[in-house]
Design an enzyme around this catalytic site. Sequence first.
Site, PDB file in Angstrom:
ATOM      1  N   GLU A 102       2.196  -4.878  10.958  1.00  0.00           N
ATOM      2  CA  GLU A 102       1.636  -3.522  10.983  1.00  0.00           C
ATOM      3  C   GLU A 102       2.525  -2.712  11.918  1.00  0.00           C
ATOM      4  O   GLU A 102       2.565  -2.948  13.121  1.00  0.00           O
ATOM      5  CB  GLU A 102       0.191  -3.546  11.469  1.00  0.00           C
ATOM      6  CG  GLU A 102      -0.758  -4.360  10.610  1.00  0.00           C
ATOM      7  CD  GLU A 102      -1.197  -3.633   9.351  1.00  0.00           C
ATOM      8  OE1 GLU A 102      -0.899  -2.417   9.232  1.00  0.00           O
ATOM      9  OE2 GLU A 102      -1.840  -4.256   8.488  1.00  0.00           O
ATOM     10  N   HIS A 130       0.873  -1.172   0.000  1.00  0.00           N
ATOM     11  CA  HIS A 130       0.000   0.000   0.000  1.00  0.00           C
ATOM     12  C   HIS A 130       0.914   1.226   0.000  1.00  0.00           C
ATOM     13  O   HIS A 130       1.665   1.442   0.952  1.00  0.00           O
ATOM     14  CB  HIS A 130      -0.913   0.008   1.225  1.00  0.00           C
ATOM     15  CG  HIS A 130      -1.925  -1.098   1.210  1.00  0.00           C
ATOM     16  ND1 HIS A 130      -2.378  -1.709   2.359  1.00  0.00           N
ATOM     17  CD2 HIS A 130      -2.567  -1.706   0.187  1.00  0.00           C
ATOM     18  CE1 HIS A 130      -3.256  -2.639   2.034  1.00  0.00           C
ATOM     19  NE2 HIS A 130      -3.387  -2.660   0.729  1.00  0.00           N
ATOM     20  N   HIS A 189       3.423  -3.380   6.603  1.00  0.00           N
ATOM     21  CA  HIS A 189       2.292  -2.466   6.389  1.00  0.00           C
ATOM     22  C   HIS A 189       2.323  -1.377   7.461  1.00  0.00           C
ATOM     23  O   HIS A 189       3.263  -1.274   8.247  1.00  0.00           O
ATOM     24  CB  HIS A 189       0.972  -3.237   6.457  1.00  0.00           C
ATOM     25  CG  HIS A 189       0.673  -4.048   5.239  1.00  0.00           C
ATOM     26  ND1 HIS A 189      -0.412  -3.802   4.416  1.00  0.00           N
ATOM     27  CD2 HIS A 189       1.324  -5.089   4.676  1.00  0.00           C
ATOM     28  CE1 HIS A 189      -0.427  -4.673   3.417  1.00  0.00           C
ATOM     29  NE2 HIS A 189       0.628  -5.472   3.557  1.00  0.00           N
ATOM     30  N   GLU A 245       1.423   3.555   3.048  1.00  0.00           N
ATOM     31  CA  GLU A 245       1.933   3.007   4.308  1.00  0.00           C
ATOM     32  C   GLU A 245       3.453   2.960   4.178  1.00  0.00           C
ATOM     33  O   GLU A 245       4.036   1.959   3.776  1.00  0.00           O
ATOM     34  CB  GLU A 245       1.310   1.633   4.561  1.00  0.00           C
ATOM     35  CG  GLU A 245      -0.204   1.726   4.748  1.00  0.00           C
ATOM     36  CD  GLU A 245      -0.906   0.383   4.760  1.00  0.00           C
ATOM     37  OE1 GLU A 245      -0.218  -0.659   4.888  1.00  0.00           O
ATOM     38  OE2 GLU A 245      -2.145   0.355   4.641  1.00  0.00           O
TER      39      GLU A 245
END
Length: 708
Positions: free
Chosen positions: A554, A324, A462, A327
């Site tokens: 994350e 993404h 991410h 990110e």
Amino acid sequence: MTLPTLSQHLTLFLFFLCISPVLISCGAITAARYAARPKGTSIEAGSFPAAPADSSRAAKSNSRKTPSKVPETPLHIECPPLGLESLKVKDTQLRASSYKRRGLGPHRGRLNIQSGIEDGDIYDGAWCAHERNTKQWLEVDALRLTRFTGVILQGRSSIWSWDVVYTYKVQFSNDSQLWTPCMNRTQEAIFQGNRDPETPVLAVFNTSMVARYIRINPQTWYQNGTQGDICLRAEVLGCTLPDPNMAYPWQTEVTRDKLDFRHHNYKEMRKLMKAVNEACPNITRLYSIGKSYTGLQLLVMEISDNPGTHELGEPEFRYVAGMHGNEVLGRELLLNLMQFLCREYKLGNQRVVHLVQETRIHLLPSMNPDGYEMAFKKGSELSGWTLGRYSYEGIDMNHNFADLNSVMWTALELETNRSKLINHYFPIPEQYTSEDAFVASETRAVINWMHEIPFVLGANLHGGELVVTYPFDMTRDWAPREHTPTPDESFFRWLAAAYASTNQVMSNPDRRPCHNKDFVRYNNIINGADWHNVPGSMNDFSYLHTNCFEVTVELSCDKFPHASELPIEWENNRESLLVYMEQVHRGIKGVIRDKDTEAGISDAVIQVEDIDHHIRSAADGDYWRLLNPGEYRVTASASGYLPSSRTCQVMYDYFPTICDFRLAKEPRLRIKLEKLSKGGQLTREMRLRLRLRRLRKLQLAGRRAKTM
């Protein structure tokens, strides 16, 4: 008694200057005007008119206006954010005049905070005042004297409610009792807010203000008849004044690693990667696995003591970031990591030297460079939650890999003879590989990369949360969320815990949740499908189609942290990045060879008893099976050979157990070979097998000659 220093005199002077009720002008400059103003000049901003009270139709028509053209370079903001979005500002530093309920309290008034699926829970998507009048405010305590330069505002994050603040005022204080309003000449300045809930709107003060406290005071908002609430999410920009008690630079030093801590666009990233390659040519190789839709190279940095070559028995590891594009922390961490490994290897850091000599490392910092460029041009605070997430074609690459989970589960339901089922190396469906398939060029490039290199372990970096997720990412019956484990659940939990437990933020038991789920309760690791359903994920595809185990990390609550946050983010993640790479040496490894010729056997199947997921040997016959410590019964088999089994013991050490296999040919194959030696006829299949044997012998002889 010690006399005050010059810096302490200055701080006291600023304190008394700011606490005095002199009305200093600090009228607003919008982001566009701020970016366009000539350097060294100022633009005085007048008041912005309130939106129509009947706002339902007007507000929605405004939200459909064509957005202004994104500038080619990011907007330069003089002072960094205080950290409402990144959680650097604690909940105790936020107060409000009133709030509707706990889930809409002042602690939820943070830029880009995301709400839960349902309104009314404790994780709502903004601060919302209980009263509907112009006396409501959200207050931020900077804890120290700070030169405030601007405010960024957003509406409420909700799939059920539509709440925005159209205009607002700002006040400053040093004691939270006596307040000085921000003035526009002789009148109190009014700042422009939002026209939709998601787009961040920046107001830069024409004259910065020094104070400890700042208040945002909404004046007009979306009324929705009589039901409209005063709701907002915010970030405050400000430069903290020097602390007289911190006399030495090392007292404020975040990290001692001298790395390039800034955001790099595509050209700057390529330049940095080339510089690392030139600084460490003996252990690095820069290569491309393909191009993005707009033609940007998907650049990979290989780090190994023999770059460009797969060494027998040496595992292949990969980090992928920037799937993404918005990110961005993973991208910068991988750029920092390659610099760090290069420098520490040259300095003789034994941990790094061992890692480089025993592992072939591949770092892909930007899988979606097109998306990143979109977010980068808008800037870290103004790109919002989704700008740059998707590819140039509008594809979410996190859902763009072949859905092999459904193929596996359908086969399980239809096949009555379980011995005929496969549990690994699931083929890609034909419709997915066609030219007309809705598959991003970046996704195709990564799949080809997986086919070329026998990866053993990887991680997909991410942002937007603080948690490590592991496969499966997709629920079996398309439920919104459901625990869906793989046969390697225990080892995946080990992998996830290896990263999370060594991450300085994740491992803090007192940290607050980022958005709408408290992952501290799960020790900061969770089965991906138990969080939310993600069909077509890279992790699931990698597990079912190749030998590679992969998790998603994350990295931070803030998808696009400000450049000033990058040093501390590196410090938070450095140990985790190293520890996770070292896990590639867990379990067993070995070489599957022909008992007669000693040639490596490719595509041999390695089966671990009681774990219903097999792996296969690479082209040279070497294999790696990731396993937790314990005793395992392992079987190796290959077409045309008799299977062989042995017991392998996995220890807690940071090196694998060697489990080699030598397979004998099936008796029928031996008889055919004997007939051939006596002048018998050979079938086409036998000719192909013999040719393959000759090639393997030549490869083996070449490698032996090379090592002598």
